[in-house]
Design a protein around this motif. Structure first.
Motif, PDB file in Angstrom:
ATOM      1  N   PHE A 247     -25.619  55.348 -26.039  1.00 28.15           N
ATOM      2  CA  PHE A 247     -26.482  55.238 -27.197  1.00 28.15           C
ATOM      3  C   PHE A 247     -25.706  54.740 -28.408  1.00 28.15           C
ATOM      4  N   PRO A 248     -26.295  53.846 -29.190  1.00 26.16           N
ATOM      5  CA  PRO A 248     -25.642  53.369 -30.421  1.00 26.16           C
ATOM      6  C   PRO A 248     -25.319  54.543 -31.348  1.00 26.16           C
ATOM      7  N   GLY A 249     -24.098  54.559 -31.855  1.00 26.67           N
ATOM      8  CA  GLY A 249     -23.692  55.623 -32.759  1.00 26.67           C
ATOM      9  C   GLY A 249     -23.105  56.830 -32.051  1.00 26.67           C
ATOM     10  N   PHE A 250     -23.139  56.826 -30.717  1.00 24.78           N
ATOM     11  CA  PHE A 250     -22.570  57.920 -29.938  1.00 24.78           C
ATOM     12  C   PHE A 250     -21.604  57.345 -28.913  1.00 24.78           C
ATOM     13  N   ARG A 251     -20.530  58.094 -28.653  1.00 26.04           N
ATOM     14  CA  ARG A 251     -19.568  57.598 -27.683  1.00 26.04           C
ATOM     15  C   ARG A 251     -20.204  57.561 -26.297  1.00 26.04           C
ATOM     16  N   LYS A 252     -19.709  56.678 -25.454  1.00 29.78           N
ATOM     17  CA  LYS A 252     -20.267  56.518 -24.119  1.00 29.78           C
ATOM     18  C   LYS A 252     -20.165  57.831 -23.354  1.00 29.78           C
ATOM     19  N   GLY A 253     -21.272  58.212 -22.702  1.00 30.13           N
ATOM     20  CA  GLY A 253     -21.316  59.455 -21.945  1.00 30.13           C
ATOM     21  C   GLY A 253     -21.805  60.641 -22.746  1.00 30.13           C
ATOM     22  N   GLN A 254     -22.047  60.434 -24.050  1.00 32.90           N
ATOM     23  CA  GLN A 254     -22.543  61.538 -24.880  1.00 32.90           C
ATOM     24  C   GLN A 254     -24.056  61.456 -25.011  1.00 32.90           C
TER      25      GLN A 254
END
Length: 207
Positions: free
Chosen positions: A104-111
């Motif tokens: 998700f944009p604005g969140f690290r990958k996997g979060q």
């Protein structure tokens, strides 16, 4: 068979007996100490109360509400409770799966972002309800129908149930679905009853 759930995470519930899940009625919060608790849709009048053929699903009820359009098909009403521990387990598994796909944009990958958590909870509750409905087939000696005829309708609004829901808490619900009696099970029961009726008590008088 798959049960599609409207989650943007792209997840789908697995249903082995029922092909479709729908939630139709709005429920009203009833207890301030248990925010998710809600008044169940009133029990329909009439119908024939069924007796369980297994020891599972304690506290549940099933009624035969009458014949459907096809021969041997009936409409069944179920009152049961989805197990809180099962909901929690499904939610944990779902969240892990979502985190593997999350980007998700604005969140690290996997979060998985906080705003997705309620949808994961809703998915877990729906899946647990479906599994409970599937268990009711065995508990009451019934068979599901294939295709669209095998639709199960939950009479309460799952979205409302999930508002304030505490993960791990049991969820009572009512549902209706079309199905058939398992011929093998109910034939055996009828035979046993007939044998019991044929027994004649004989009083032996000692001379």
């Amino acid at each position: 068979m798959k049960l599609s759930v409207p989650l943007f995470l792209g997840l789908a519930a697995q249903a082995t007996a029922f092909t479709t899940f729908s939630s139709q009625s709005t429920i009203i919060p009833s207890s301030p100490t248990s925010l998710y608790a809600a008044e169940l849709t009133p029990e329909p009048e009439g119908g024939e109360e069924l007796t369980k053929v297994t020891s599972s699903m304690e506290g549940s009820r099933m009624k035969n509400m009458g014949a459907g359009d096809d021969e041997g098909v009936y409409k069944f009403w179920l009152s049961a409770t989805a197990d809180g521990a099962q909901i929690k387990k499904i939610r944990t598994t779902t969240e892990k799966e979502a985190s593997r796909k999350a980007n998700f944009p604005g969140f690290r990958k996997g979060q998985v972002p906080p705003y997705a958590q309620p949808q994961i909870t809703g998915f877990a509750v729906q899946e647990a309800i479906i599994k409970t409905c599937e268990q009711s087939l065995e508990a009451y000696g019934l068979e599901s129908l294939s295709g669209s005829a095998g639709e199960v309708t939950v009479n309460e609004d799952v979205k409302d149930i999930c508002k304030g829901y505490k993960v791990g808490t049991d969820v009572p619900f009512t549902a209706t679905y079309m199905g058939k009696f398992d011929a093998n099970i109910h034939t055996e029961s009828a035979t046993e009853e007939a044998e019991d009726d044929s027994v004649v008590d004989v009083e032996v008088v000692a001379e």
